[in-house]
Design a protein around this motif. Structure first.
Motif, mmCIF file in Angstrom:
data_model
loop_
_atom_site.group_PDB
_atom_site.id
_atom_site.type_symbol
_atom_site.label_atom_id
_atom_site.label_comp_id
_atom_site.label_asym_id
_atom_site.label_seq_id
_atom_site.Cartn_x
_atom_site.Cartn_y
_atom_site.Cartn_z
ATOM 1 N N ASN A 67 0.994 -1.180 -0.024
ATOM 2 C CA ASN A 67 0.065 -0.064 0.115
ATOM 3 C C ASN A 67 0.715 1.416 -0.039
ATOM 4 N N GLY A 68 0.064 2.395 -0.091
ATOM 5 C CA GLY A 68 1.040 3.713 -0.377
ATOM 6 C C GLY A 68 1.676 4.095 1.038
ATOM 7 N N THR A 69 1.069 3.540 2.086
ATOM 8 C CA THR A 69 1.748 3.976 3.455
ATOM 9 C C THR A 69 2.795 3.181 3.531
ATOM 10 N N THR A 91 -2.585 17.312 4.295
ATOM 11 C CA THR A 91 -2.365 15.908 3.438
ATOM 12 C C THR A 91 -3.409 14.819 4.458
ATOM 13 N N TRP A 92 -3.197 13.598 3.928
ATOM 14 C CA TRP A 92 -3.826 12.618 4.342
ATOM 15 C C TRP A 92 -2.912 12.166 5.651
ATOM 16 N N ASP A 163 5.558 12.444 -1.371
ATOM 17 C CA ASP A 163 4.331 11.581 -1.023
ATOM 18 C C ASP A 163 3.392 11.897 -2.540
ATOM 19 N N ALA A 165 0.976 9.969 -3.692
ATOM 20 C CA ALA A 165 -0.192 9.020 -3.568
ATOM 21 C C ALA A 165 -1.152 9.226 -4.488
ATOM 22 N N HIS A 166 -1.184 10.518 -5.052
ATOM 23 C CA HIS A 166 -2.248 10.955 -5.635
ATOM 24 C C HIS A 166 -1.785 11.310 -7.352
ATOM 25 N N SER A 187 0.388 5.647 -4.581
ATOM 26 C CA SER A 187 -0.616 4.570 -3.971
ATOM 27 C C SER A 187 -1.508 4.126 -5.368
ATOM 28 N N LYS A 192 -7.469 5.362 -6.781
ATOM 29 C CA LYS A 192 -6.743 5.925 -7.454
ATOM 30 C C LYS A 192 -7.004 5.650 -9.070
ATOM 31 N N TYR A 318 -12.108 16.856 2.186
ATOM 32 C CA TYR A 318 -11.167 16.151 1.890
ATOM 33 C C TYR A 318 -10.005 17.176 1.425
HETATM 34 C C1 LIG Z 1 -1.653 12.021 0.580
HETATM 35 C C2 LIG Z 1 -1.845 10.603 0.697
HETATM 36 N N1 LIG Z 1 -0.869 10.016 1.073
HETATM 37 C C3 LIG Z 1 -0.695 8.749 1.448
HETATM 38 C C4 LIG Z 1 -1.805 7.839 1.403
HETATM 39 C C5 LIG Z 1 -1.886 6.486 1.596
HETATM 40 O O1 LIG Z 1 -2.003 5.563 0.466
HETATM 41 P P1 LIG Z 1 -2.732 4.005 0.571
HETATM 42 O O2 LIG Z 1 -4.036 4.335 1.189
HETATM 43 O O3 LIG Z 1 -2.484 3.473 -0.397
HETATM 44 O O4 LIG Z 1 -1.897 3.454 2.176
HETATM 45 C C6 LIG Z 1 -2.972 8.604 0.897
HETATM 46 C C7 LIG Z 1 -3.991 7.707 0.471
HETATM 47 O O5 LIG Z 1 -5.165 8.206 -0.125
HETATM 48 C C8 LIG Z 1 -2.861 9.962 0.576
HETATM 49 O O6 LIG Z 1 -3.887 10.638 -0.010
#
Ligand SMILES: Cc1ncc(COP(=O)(O)O)c(C=O)c1O
Length: 370
Positions: A67-69, A91-92, A163, A165-166, A187, A192, A318
């Protein structure tokens, strides 16, 4: 060939829906893995997915992960970072949790009110002797000012992890934005542009870092698997997820094109509407993956949400709230622009199956609320 397209009337319209290849495409991609019993451990489908995605994005390397995290955490680990990491407050939460899980400290930087990305003019004043890296976010796929950020990082000898992810499909200087910084972490979550249900990837132009990321992903094993040479963990993508990615990647260009068309349709419908401003795209080329509107007040935002919800339409606040204000953050730092924008930003539904008539309806409802 068409992406899976099933239109059901009178269903709720959520902010997004995954873009999915026809089910038969997925099954055909998965079949060899089912027959061989190889479901994971950097199997042939993951290797193929990595090659295809790298080719599609025109990047040298792509390390597919769960995953992205995890991709963000792996980037921090691969760069051996230990100290403060400057990160935007808009950010997330995953950007922050990745920094904390790797034993580093997030230092919040405010954002530019137009681009919604980290305000590069504020970075230098946050640098201390403990700062080790900057982690900018390409918010909603809108590329950061990568040149200015690179200049600051070089001047202060800092690493840059994007980061991203987007940001799959976004470009800067006509090349993938994912090739900027020491490492970019993206991500492929279900929401996505290109999805593997859950998933992510690390991208770097540095071959040594690429190999290190692959070792970290697989418990830290050496190439011959006889030794543990990194402080690794399990970040592997499975063959099932890779099969989803391989079936969806054939439709990636179509999804990207569709997103831009729908983004511009919303923009045309809502342009010149008093009380609405759009994210400004100044650097590079966005992938148009989200359609955020910034309202003049939170009360207007709530009114619009209520109007849309009553019609079965569910936009999403968001990023909300600004991450520096969460109770998990012990050392509060004010980021007034991020906090203000967070209170007034709304992402409207945007996805492949969304019909033109729904965009027109949503736009009309918003205008009528104002
Ligand atoms: C800015 C940002 N960073 C990191 C992530 C984490 O990605 P993931 O959900 O694949 O772990 C997200 C998830 O949407 C995100 O919006």
């Amino acid at each position: 060939m068409k992406l899976r397209k099933k239109q059901i009337d009178n269903v709720p319209v959520y902010v997004t829906q995954p873009s999915l290849a026809p089910f038969s495409d997925f099954i055909e991609k998965l079949r060899p893995s089912w027959e061989s019993g190889i479901l994971t451990h950097n199997g042939p489908l993951v290797q193929k997915f990595e090659k295809e995605i790298a080719k599609k994005l025109k990047v040298n390397n792509y390390v597919a992960v769960s995953n992205g995290t995890i991709a963000l955490q792996m980037a921090i680990k691969a760069l051996d970072l230990n100290g403060e990491i400057i990160v935007p407050a808009f950010t997330w939460i995953a950007s922050i949790s990745a920094i904390k899980w790797e034993g580093c400290k997030p230092v919040f930087c405010d954002i530019d009110k137009n681009t919604l990305n980290i305000d590069e003019n504020l970075i230098e004043e946050l640098i201390t002797e403990k700062t080790v890296a900057i982690m900018p976010v390409h918010v909603f796929g809108n590329p950061c000012n990568a040149i200015a950020i690179e200049r600051i990082a070089e001047k202060h000898n800092l690493k840059v992890i994007y980061d991203a992810a987007h940001a799959m499909g976004s470009k800067f200087d006509n090349k993938s934005i994912l090739e900027f910084g020491d490492i970019s972490a993206t991500s492929t979550h279900a929401t996505k542009l290109l999805n593997t249900a859950e998933g992510g990837g690390c991208i770097t132009t540095n071959k040594e870092l690429d190999s290190k990321l692959k070792r970290i992903r697989f418990f830290g094993h050496s190439e011959d698997k006889r030794d543990i040479v990194e402080d690794g963990f399990n970040g592997k993508m499975t063959e099932v997820h890779a099969a989803i990615g391989l079936s969806n990647i054939n439709y990636y260009d179509q999804v990207l094109e569709d997103r831009k068309y729908k983004y511009e349709l919303y923009q045309t419908e809502l342009s010149n509407v008093k009380d609405i401003v759009f994210q400004r795209k100044i650097f590079g080329t966005s992938n148009f993956s989200y359609f955020p509107i910034i309202l003049s007040s939170e009360s207007l935002l709530l009114k619009i949400v209520k109007t849309l919800n009553a019609k079965g339409i569910f936009p999403r606040r968001y990023f909300y709230p600004s991450v520096n204000t969460f109770s998990i953050i012990k050392e509060k730092e004010a980021c007034p622009v991020s906090e203000d924008i967070s209170n007034r930003i709304l992402c409207l539904p945007l996805y492949f199956l969304l019909e033109k008539k729904t965009i027109l309806k949503i736009s009309k409802l918003i205008i009528s609320s104002i």
